[in-house]
Scaffold this active site. Sequence first.
Site, PDB file in Angstrom:
ATOM      1  N   GLU A 497     -11.956 -11.130  28.932  1.00  0.00           N
ATOM      2  CA  GLU A 497     -13.061 -12.045  29.251  1.00  0.00           C
ATOM      3  C   GLU A 497     -14.187 -11.323  29.990  1.00  0.00           C
ATOM      4  O   GLU A 497     -15.365 -11.639  29.791  1.00  0.00           O
ATOM      5  CB  GLU A 497     -12.553 -13.246  30.060  1.00  0.00           C
ATOM      6  CG  GLU A 497     -11.524 -14.103  29.341  1.00  0.00           C
ATOM      7  CD  GLU A 497     -11.944 -14.536  27.937  1.00  0.00           C
ATOM      8  OE1 GLU A 497     -13.162 -14.665  27.678  1.00  0.00           O
ATOM      9  OE2 GLU A 497     -11.052 -14.742  27.090  1.00  0.00           O
ATOM     10  N   HIS A 503     -21.090  -8.033  28.192  1.00  0.00           N
ATOM     11  CA  HIS A 503     -21.978  -8.058  27.032  1.00  0.00           C
ATOM     12  C   HIS A 503     -23.215  -8.911  27.345  1.00  0.00           C
ATOM     13  O   HIS A 503     -24.344  -8.578  26.952  1.00  0.00           O
ATOM     14  CB  HIS A 503     -21.216  -8.622  25.830  1.00  0.00           C
ATOM     15  CG  HIS A 503     -21.808  -8.298  24.503  1.00  0.00           C
ATOM     16  ND1 HIS A 503     -21.354  -8.864  23.329  1.00  0.00           N
ATOM     17  CD2 HIS A 503     -22.826  -7.489  24.132  1.00  0.00           C
ATOM     18  CE1 HIS A 503     -22.049  -8.397  22.306  1.00  0.00           C
ATOM     19  NE2 HIS A 503     -22.966  -7.571  22.766  1.00  0.00           N
TER      20      HIS A 503
END
Length: 711
Positions: A497, A503
Amino acid sequence: MDHPFLADTFIIPWHLLTPAQIQPDIELALKNAQARLDAIADTPLESVTFENTLLALEAATEELTRGWGSVGHLDSVSNSPALREAYNAMLPKVSEFYTRISLNEKLWQVIKAFAETEEAKALTGTRKRLLEETLEDFRSSGADLSPEKKKQLEGINAELSRLTQKYGENVLDSTNAWELLIEDEARLSGLPQSAKDAARESAKSKDHGSDEKPVWRFTQHMPSLLPVMKYADDESLRKQVWEGSIGVGHKEPHDNTDLIWKILEQRQAKAELLGKANFADLVLERRMAKNGAAALEFTEDLHARIKDAFAAETDELEAFKAEQTGQPQDHLQPWEVAYWSEKLRKKRYDLDEEELKPYFPINRVVTGMYDLVERLYGVKIVQRPTRFTDPESGEEQRFDEGTPSADHVVAEVWHPDVKFYDLLDNDGTHIGSFYADWYPRESKRGGAWMNYLRTGGPLPDGSVAPHLGLMCGNLNPPVGGRPALMNHREVETIFHEFGHLLHHLLGKVEIKSLNGVNVAWDFVELPSQIMENWCWEKEALDLFAKHVDTGEPLPTALLDKMLEARNFEQATATMRQLSFGKMDLDLHTNFKNHEGRDLDAWVDESLEGYRAPLKTKSPAIVRRFTHLFSDPTGYAAGYYSYKWAEVLDADAFTRFKEEGVLNAETGKDFREKILQKGNSEPPEKLFHDFMGRDPDQNSLLIRAGLMAEQH
């Protein structure tokens, strides 16, 4: 603050975001967004520019996206009857609004007019990408349909939002409705002490039992369910828990069977309306796979390459049980598989997962993970003090754990368990912040996920606006004042996660809609899954795998056992993932050939050769498979992408293995060529830029021990 859901504040005042505010705030946001869209649509065609079309379109819905995003987030982490009612009241209106954007004929003519200008033809880089993506968004969402068909599409999208929301509610409610109370401690034989302690705490939280007459409570939340299935010697206990699990989403009043058929029907109708043979072809057109047939071919190719290894592992497990029990070899019951697998793994590798748990206290794992990321990507992660204000009583709790930020603003959280962190670049620039919420609650949906709340990035004046995101899980909670201890799979979950979150947080795309995780869905798992690789590397483990009491690092002997056991039953694990992808693709490519059939019979037929034969057939997992059915699209026709992206992550990590798993130069390259780029360029190009070549599918099979390394 008259409209707290719409406040353009970085630190969100969660206690003001009450169910009563949802309707007035979101209705205002809808009104404002529509006015902005109308202004764009009224732009004279001879006056269109990048600024007054595409950038204006980006900004038009930002307030609504921000407000509705917070509503959806609270629905996931703080569900309540009042919130659910308010959310469901606004859901059709919001769904209809977003559907109508692409179906707005005047707006579409303005966008197309700009696309024909000299300015548009001269666009480069991210701006050119935005134009291409916007044109594709409109076309694939029905912009070229007739007025009559546009009306049909609006109805389908609204209905899909309603049906999938109800599906998710049924899974949550039926999960919470199930509990098993055990009064006879003898039935808990084989269970680790940590699991027993957690079950005892769970019972106390519901006022079951006493110190004199203890009671142990088990639920369908994974930290409660999994230890029973793996360790409980009492077969009847395992069977009871298994029966509970197959009842999630499958028993009235929470049966999802009819909803699944309705969702599939609406998705098929949407695909046909938009000129596609099926929903998979519609969804995958702009992903790396391009269509359902290619995704299915990828799945079936991997299946063919591991089916013999899978059959051998199945036979070996059946033979092992027969040997241990003195009974003739036979197929296993579904509630026996995890139990006998764990027994076989322990015998072969002399590794008890409970031995590992003391080396994975959550606080050390998280701190070590942040340390790892700081080294790889040249950033600094700083915990900030938080406060929680009870929305009902108004009482405030203050948590001074962490370092005050430069502005000394204390971050508010939606629950006392939640932590808040700032992400700083190596020059001290504040590039993002995030929340972490790791423990289960009845008001919180199951599983683990990442989400974003604010998208920042480079600004025209050269400064950087920070991003804001979150990561959530349902891990073993602390028991008796002791730190929460994790199994190794949960460690991988946290890393996974955080990969998604990085990202988003590290995105340096000037166009918000092209930032971070807004990429092709079969590429989005690369940044998350590659993070799991560091959970197996000694250099990385030395940063966080330290004993909860002594601080001693994970002993070499234990690490060796862990690495030896890494690929235990890897064909079985791979086949399980492939089976989910195969089932998903069949549901979304072959609906017309199976409409009205028995759902379980269809799934059984679809998964022939993908599942081990068992004495008792399990009902199809589709009734509780929220990935596929709790969102109008979600992972529907896209579950294969976990394995697709696993090929990418296994291959990309070979570069870290060659150049050093903590090599900051390689990390810098991954940050600059993958994480910072979002959807500013096609995913195939981003991967090629980092690796210098196209992906090698063999990397996955080699890592899984299912293929010999080639030299």
